[in-house]
Design an enzyme around this catalytic site. Structure first.
Site, PDB file in Angstrom:
ATOM      1  N   ASN A   5     -12.065  17.374   0.806  1.00  0.00           N
ATOM      2  CA  ASN A   5     -12.525  16.125   0.955  1.00  0.00           C
ATOM      3  C   ASN A   5     -14.404  16.789   0.836  1.00  0.00           C
ATOM      4  OD1 ASN A   5     -13.477  13.026   0.955  1.00  0.00           O
ATOM      5  ND2 ASN A   5     -14.278  13.401   2.738  1.00  0.00           N
ATOM      6  N   THR A   6     -15.406  15.283   0.462  1.00  0.00           N
ATOM      7  CA  THR A   6     -17.021  15.566   0.726  1.00  0.00           C
ATOM      8  C   THR A   6     -17.594  14.949   1.178  1.00  0.00           C
ATOM      9  OG1 THR A   6     -18.679  16.680  -0.577  1.00  0.00           O
ATOM     10  CG2 THR A   6     -17.559  15.939  -2.407  1.00  0.00           C
ATOM     11  N   HIS A   7     -17.749  14.590   2.068  1.00  0.00           N
ATOM     12  CA  HIS A   7     -18.671  13.298   2.540  1.00  0.00           C
ATOM     13  C   HIS A   7     -20.467  13.921   2.831  1.00  0.00           C
ATOM     14  CE1 HIS A   7     -18.760   9.709   5.146  1.00  0.00           C
ATOM     15  NE2 HIS A   7     -20.058  10.143   5.757  1.00  0.00           N
ATOM     16  N   ILE A  42      -8.283   5.379   1.271  1.00  0.00           N
ATOM     17  CA  ILE A  42      -7.743   6.168   2.923  1.00  0.00           C
ATOM     18  C   ILE A  42      -6.656   6.733   1.943  1.00  0.00           C
ATOM     19  CG2 ILE A  42      -6.923   5.852   4.379  1.00  0.00           C
ATOM     20  CD1 ILE A  42      -9.755   5.527   4.633  1.00  0.00           C
ATOM     21  N   LEU A  43      -6.044   7.807   1.751  1.00  0.00           N
ATOM     22  CA  LEU A  43      -4.754   8.872   1.838  1.00  0.00           C
ATOM     23  C   LEU A  43      -3.358   7.901   2.161  1.00  0.00           C
ATOM     24  CD1 LEU A  43      -6.629  12.276   0.720  1.00  0.00           C
ATOM     25  CD2 LEU A  43      -5.304   9.906  -1.109  1.00  0.00           C
ATOM     26  N   ARG A  58       0.996  -1.058  -0.337  1.00  0.00           N
ATOM     27  CA  ARG A  58      -0.241   0.129  -0.097  1.00  0.00           C
ATOM     28  C   ARG A  58       0.965   1.064   0.195  1.00  0.00           C
ATOM     29  NH1 ARG A  58      -5.783   0.770   0.303  1.00  0.00           N
ATOM     30  NH2 ARG A  58      -5.995   2.988   1.063  1.00  0.00           N
ATOM     31  N   GLY A 108      -6.963  10.678  10.216  1.00  0.00           N
ATOM     32  CA  GLY A 108      -8.624   9.924  10.850  1.00  0.00           C
ATOM     33  C   GLY A 108      -9.394   9.596   9.474  1.00  0.00           C
ATOM     34  N   ASP A 154     -12.519  10.701   7.504  1.00  0.00           N
ATOM     35  CA  ASP A 154     -13.591  11.600   7.741  1.00  0.00           C
ATOM     36  C   ASP A 154     -13.837  12.503   9.291  1.00  0.00           C
ATOM     37  OD1 ASP A 154     -14.645  11.270   5.578  1.00  0.00           O
ATOM     38  OD2 ASP A 154     -15.458   9.510   6.157  1.00  0.00           O
ATOM     39  N   ASP A 185      -7.640  14.791   7.303  1.00  0.00           N
ATOM     40  CA  ASP A 185      -6.683  15.182   8.235  1.00  0.00           C
ATOM     41  C   ASP A 185      -5.946  13.201   8.477  1.00  0.00           C
ATOM     42  OD1 ASP A 185      -8.558  12.971  10.079  1.00  0.00           O
ATOM     43  OD2 ASP A 185      -8.409  15.032  11.322  1.00  0.00           O
TER      44      ASP A 185
END
Ligand code: GAR
Length: 224
Positions: free
Chosen positions: A124-126, A109-110, A82, A160, A162, A158
């Site tokens: 990000n948009t959630h 996940i980055l 990864r 975590g 979201d 960040d």
């Protein structure tokens, strides 16, 4: 390695106009399309220099190609580790020298390398009102919980899932009918609010810069 902010207070000056955006997608790309459309107006103050994805054959990549925007794909399964995928995604993204990176329906996940390289500049948009219902199934989880309102959150990324500082939120009502179709119609109503919220938030940060104070994202003002 996980990313953690390097300071409780970080300032990001407005980049030269138009700000350079890289958008990462995994699916249909309607949020990407809203950004493409917004960028057509020079007053918006941003341009999409590349679109990246974690998979082939998605409408999001077609939307980018149709708009003449360069694309790239890095699939996790093509890398032995990864961390190597993260390094490839970081390297290709960095080659486009973005001022801001937008994850718009990017379902990975980055990694820590990516986070460090673009610290405080990943948006990000959630599809839920964070901190409720983070993760890959924000709409379904909110519906299953029985909430009467849900919505969408645009936030900085960040280390975590979201959990980053919130930039903007929009509210959408849940109806009894939403329980019949498993949330598809609800997600569509959320996305119609989300596209406007994302376009407004990205444009504001691109034109004005921003300042991160702990959990708050504030306009950048002189002498803070
Ligand atoms: C959006 O609703 C976005 O919030 C969500 O995927 C959708 C993408 O729509 N992202 C997540 O659920 C990430 N956890 P789009 O491809 O039409 O822009």
């Amino acid at each position: 390695m996980a990313y953690a902010p390097t300071a409780p207070h970080l300032d990001f000056a407005a980049p030269p106009s138009p700000a350079r955006l890289v958008v990462l997608v995994s699916g249909s790309g309607t949020n990407l399309q809203a950004l493409i459309d917004a960028c057509a107006d020079p007053a918006y103050g941003a341009t999409i220099v590349a679109v990246g994805a974690d998979r082939d054959g998605i409408a999001g990549l077609e939307r980018a190609a149709k708009a003449g925007i360069p694309t790239y794909v890095h699939r996790v399964k093509d890398f032995p580790e990864r961390t190597e995928w993260d390094a490839a995604l970081t390297g290709t993204t960095a080659a486009y020298a973005p001022d801001l990176v937008v994850t718009a329906g990017f379902m990975k996940i980055l990694g820590g390398g990516f986070m460090r390289r673009f610290e405080g500049r990943i948006i990000n948009t959630h599809p839920a009102l964070l901190p409720s219902f983070p993760g890959a199934h924000g709409v379904r989880d909110a519906l299953a919980y029985g909430v009467k309102v849900t919505g969408c959150t645009v936030h900085l990324v960040d280390d975590g899932v979201d959990t980053g500082p919130i930039i903007a939120q929009g509210v959408v009502e849940v109806t009894d009918a939403d329980h019949e179709d498993g949330g598809d119609a609800l997600h569509e109503r959320i996305k119609s609010v989300e596209r406007t919220l994302l376009v407004d938030a990205v444009g504001r940060l691109a034109r004005e810069g921003h300042s991160v104070h702990g959990r708050r994202v504030l306009p950048l003002t002189p002498h803070q």
